[in-house]
Scaffold this motif. Sequence first.
Motif, PDB file in Angstrom:
ATOM      1  N   UNK A 159       6.744 -29.932  31.660  1.00 10.07           N
ATOM      2  CA  UNK A 159       5.380 -29.337  32.859  1.00 10.07           C
ATOM      3  C   UNK A 159       4.993 -27.943  32.046  1.00 10.07           C
ATOM      4  N   UNK A 160       3.994 -27.541  32.324  1.00  8.03           N
ATOM      5  CA  UNK A 160       3.422 -26.254  31.682  1.00  8.03           C
ATOM      6  C   UNK A 160       4.582 -24.952  31.884  1.00  8.03           C
ATOM      7  N   UNK A 161       5.288 -25.218  32.842  1.00  3.51           N
ATOM      8  CA  UNK A 161       6.249 -24.012  33.465  1.00  3.51           C
ATOM      9  C   UNK A 161       7.457 -24.277  32.642  1.00  3.51           C
ATOM     10  N   UNK A 162       7.705 -24.995  32.116  1.00  5.50           N
ATOM     11  CA  UNK A 162       8.980 -25.280  31.265  1.00  5.50           C
ATOM     12  C   UNK A 162       8.983 -24.134  30.028  1.00  5.50           C
ATOM     13  N   UNK A 163      10.331 -23.406  29.930  1.00  5.82           N
ATOM     14  CA  UNK A 163      10.504 -22.491  29.426  1.00  5.82           C
ATOM     15  C   UNK A 163      10.785 -22.599  27.417  1.00  5.82           C
ATOM     16  N   UNK A 164      10.870 -23.939  27.195  1.00  7.66           N
ATOM     17  CA  UNK A 164      10.599 -24.204  25.470  1.00  7.66           C
ATOM     18  C   UNK A 164       9.838 -25.330  25.777  1.00  7.66           C
ATOM     19  N   UNK A 174      20.180 -16.464  28.018  1.00 11.55           N
ATOM     20  CA  UNK A 174      20.892 -16.257  26.570  1.00 11.55           C
ATOM     21  C   UNK A 174      20.495 -17.759  25.166  1.00 11.55           C
ATOM     22  N   UNK A 175      21.659 -18.753  25.955  1.00 17.19           N
ATOM     23  CA  UNK A 175      21.418 -19.725  25.410  1.00 17.19           C
ATOM     24  C   UNK A 175      20.024 -19.611  24.661  1.00 17.19           C
ATOM     25  N   UNK A 176      19.624 -19.647  25.041  1.00 18.77           N
ATOM     26  CA  UNK A 176      18.122 -19.814  24.681  1.00 18.77           C
ATOM     27  C   UNK A 176      16.768 -18.769  24.332  1.00 18.77           C
TER      28      UNK A 176
END
Length: 227
Positions: free
Chosen positions: A71-76, A38-40
Motif C-alpha cells: 500500500x502507498x501508506x506503508x512506512x517502508x 524505533x526499529x525502523x
Amino acid sequence: MSESNWGHLDKNQIQRLEEMLIVVDENDQVIGAETKMNCHLNKNIEKGLLHRGFSVVLFSTENKLLLQKRADTKYTCPGSFSDSCSSHPLYTPLEMEEKDAIGVKRAAQRRLHAELGIPLEQIPLDDINFVSRIHYKLQSDEVWGEHEIGYLLFVWKDVTLNPDPTEVKDYIYVTKEELEDLLKQEGKDEVKFSGWFHIIANLFLFKIWDNLNDLNKFVKPEKIYRI
C-alpha cells in the motif's frame, strides 16, 4: 517523532508502529524489545538496532509466485512489489517460541490473514516451511529503513485472497519468466520492488523455482546469510 513527520502514513500504520518487536543480536539471540517505529528509524539502525522479521514466498500449485504490491501508506517501500507477505513476530510468548521457528510461523499465519485475507484454516502452521535466515540492512528513504534478521518462509498451495486495502494495493501471480520481465521493468512505468525482495530473489527464488519438489536442499535453519 512529531505528527508532522508521519508523512504518507495512515492511522492503521501509525497504530502498528507502536507494536513491540523482538530485538536480537547478530546471532539472532533475543536481547530485548523495541517499538516497530524505533526499529525502523535510520537513526537507530545506524546505532546497531537489529530486529527479527520474516518474508513469506507463497507459490500456487501451478508454480506461480504471489507478489503483493505494498500500500502507498506503508512506512517502508510504499507502492513497491514485494514477496507474498513481509512482517514481524511480536514480543509475545506465542511469537517468541523458538523451536522449529514456530513463533515466527504463528506471526506469518497472523499477517497472511490480516494483509491478504487468507482464511486461517487454509494456512495451518504445518504448511509454512522455514527455509533459512537473512541478515540485511537497507534504507527506504531518509527517515525509514530496515535492519533485520529475516526468516524466509515457504508456502506451496492454493489459497483464497481478500486483501486489506490499507496493507495491500494490488497483487499478482507470476511465473519465473514473468518475474524476470517485471524486474527488468523496474524504474519504468512506476514499477519498483522492495530492497529485501531483490535479496530474496537473488539468493533463493530462482533456484527454488526449479526445485519446488525438492525444497530440502535449500533448508538451512541454522544458517544466517549476511548481506
